[in-house]
Design an enzyme around this catalytic site. Structure first.
Site, short mmCIF file in Angstrom:
data_model
loop_
_atom_site.label_atom_id
_atom_site.label_comp_id
_atom_site.label_asym_id
_atom_site.label_seq_id
_atom_site.Cartn_x
_atom_site.Cartn_y
_atom_site.Cartn_z
N LYS A 139 0.83 -1.21 0.00
CA LYS A 139 0.00 0.00 0.00
C LYS A 139 0.86 1.25 0.00
O LYS A 139 0.47 2.26 -0.58
CB LYS A 139 -0.96 0.00 1.19
N LYS A 181 -10.78 -14.81 -10.27
CA LYS A 181 -11.93 -14.64 -9.38
C LYS A 181 -12.71 -13.35 -9.65
O LYS A 181 -12.12 -12.34 -10.01
CB LYS A 181 -11.42 -14.58 -7.93
N LYS A 217 -14.86 -7.46 -6.28
CA LYS A 217 -15.76 -6.31 -6.17
C LYS A 217 -15.12 -5.00 -6.63
O LYS A 217 -15.81 -4.05 -6.93
CB LYS A 217 -16.35 -6.18 -4.76
#
Ligand code: TRP
Length: 339
Positions: A122, A204, A207
């Site tokens: 991050k 996969k 979202k």
């Protein structure tokens, strides 16, 4: 048998799950999670938390965060999480999280936090905002887990390292101050159906996928659902069967089967001699049908904000009760005066 520390009055173990209010829930979350929830609701004292405190390590627009947190909460209830059987709450409503995080940060070596891969990823991604919160994020997560004496925590691959750190912190504190915290175990979710991205069925469904055609959201309209399934990638050939060389068709069969309850074998028979188009239309119908009550419940909840507020406050009160008991134990071990 050895006494299990921290059991609730009903003799059940505790579990806690947290998810960040970002993006919207997908049918992948629904198919994967709802199945485990049914089990979790019965077997454990369970705590479900919207981790709004964690979400601010990256800049959030206050209006968006406000609406998202509420929407997430409503989506959980709409999917069937029962607020009577579970404690479903917002992290920011329980001040004990921040309090315990401070204390635990004094039991967490700087070096351990520097090794967290999520921190490294991050900070590389947001080089202009490498704030202290991003660094101490895992300590807050440890506080979340330890406050509720969670025996088990369902975690995906990306959170395993944070859970490991939580165990280290708990053990270090227990060794130093005597038994205080339950040392949590990871719960590996039973392998359920993995729902894949519609355009790229070898990975996969996610979202936060930048391509919306890959993802069916719980709150998508029937029209959007139909459109997304119609444009789903299928495979060469024309036969409708579940096979490694047919990832697109297999994904559609899997989604159908998970939501309609029909077995894959039954579906293969049902679709014998039919075309891909038939499968797509039917999957879209099954998904729309199944999501209809979820969407209706969601709309109803979002239109009744007083009710949502009431449930949220009541649940936060229940969470505070447990968290307060744990924090009082910690206060004693630290030598702080009881509140
Ligand atoms: N860090 C978790 C994630 O990004 C969210 C989280 C915060 C969490 N606190 C938690 C998960 C406690 C489980 C238990 O997914």
């Amino acid at each position: 048998m050895a006494k299990i520390f921290g059991l609730g009055p009903n003799g059940k173990k505790n579990t806690l799950s947290g998810s960040a209010p970002s993006g919207d829930l997908t049918i992948g979350n629904y198919i994967g999670a709802v199945r485990t929830w049914d089990e979790i609701q019965e077997e454990y004292n369970s705590y479900f938390m919207v981790v709004d405190l964690h979400s601010i390590t990256t800049r959030q627009d206050p209006k968006v965060l406000h609406e998202r947190s509420l929407s997430f909460y409503a989506q959980y209830l709409a999917c069937g999480l029962d607020p009577e059987k579970n404690v479903i709450f917002l992290q920011s409503h329980v001040a004990e999280h921040a309090e315990l995080a401070w204390i635990l940060s004094c039991f967490t070596p700087f070096g351990d936090l520097s090794r967290m891969t999520q921190f490294k990823d991050k900070s590389a991604k947001h080089p202009k905002n490498v704030n202290a919160g991003l660094f101490t994020y895992p300590v807050l997560m440890a506080a979340d887990i330890l406050l509720y004496d969670a025996h088990v925590v369902p975690v995906g691959e990306d959170q395993k390292q944070h859970l490991e750190l939580t165990r280290d912190i708990a053990q270090r504190f227990n060794n130093d101050r005597g038994e205080t915290f339950v040392v949590p175990e990871p719960m590996i979710p039973k392998v359920g159906a993995r729902v894949m991205a519609l355009q790229e069925p070898t990975r996969k469904m996610d979202k936060s996928d930048p391509n919306p055609a890959n993802t069916v959201f719980l709150l998508d309209t029937p029209k959007a659902i139909e459109k997304k399934f119609k444009s789903a990638t299928t495979d060469s050939g024309s036969e409708i069967r579940f096979a490694d060389d047919k990832p697109g068709v297999s994904n559609l069969l899997q989604i159908h089967s998970s939501l309609s309850g029909q077995s894959i074998a039954e579906l293969e028979t049902h679709f014998q001699g039919k075309m891909y188009g038939h499968l797509k239309v039917e999957v879209a119908e099954v998904v729309t049908e199944r999501l209809k009550p979820v969407r209706e419940k969601y709309e109803q909840l979002m239109n009744d904000r007083d009710y949502l507020q009431t449930v949220m406050r009541k649940s936060a009160g229940r969470a505070r009760e447990h968290a307060g008991r744990t924090l009082a134990r910690v206060f004693e071990k630290m030598g702080f005066l009881a509140k």
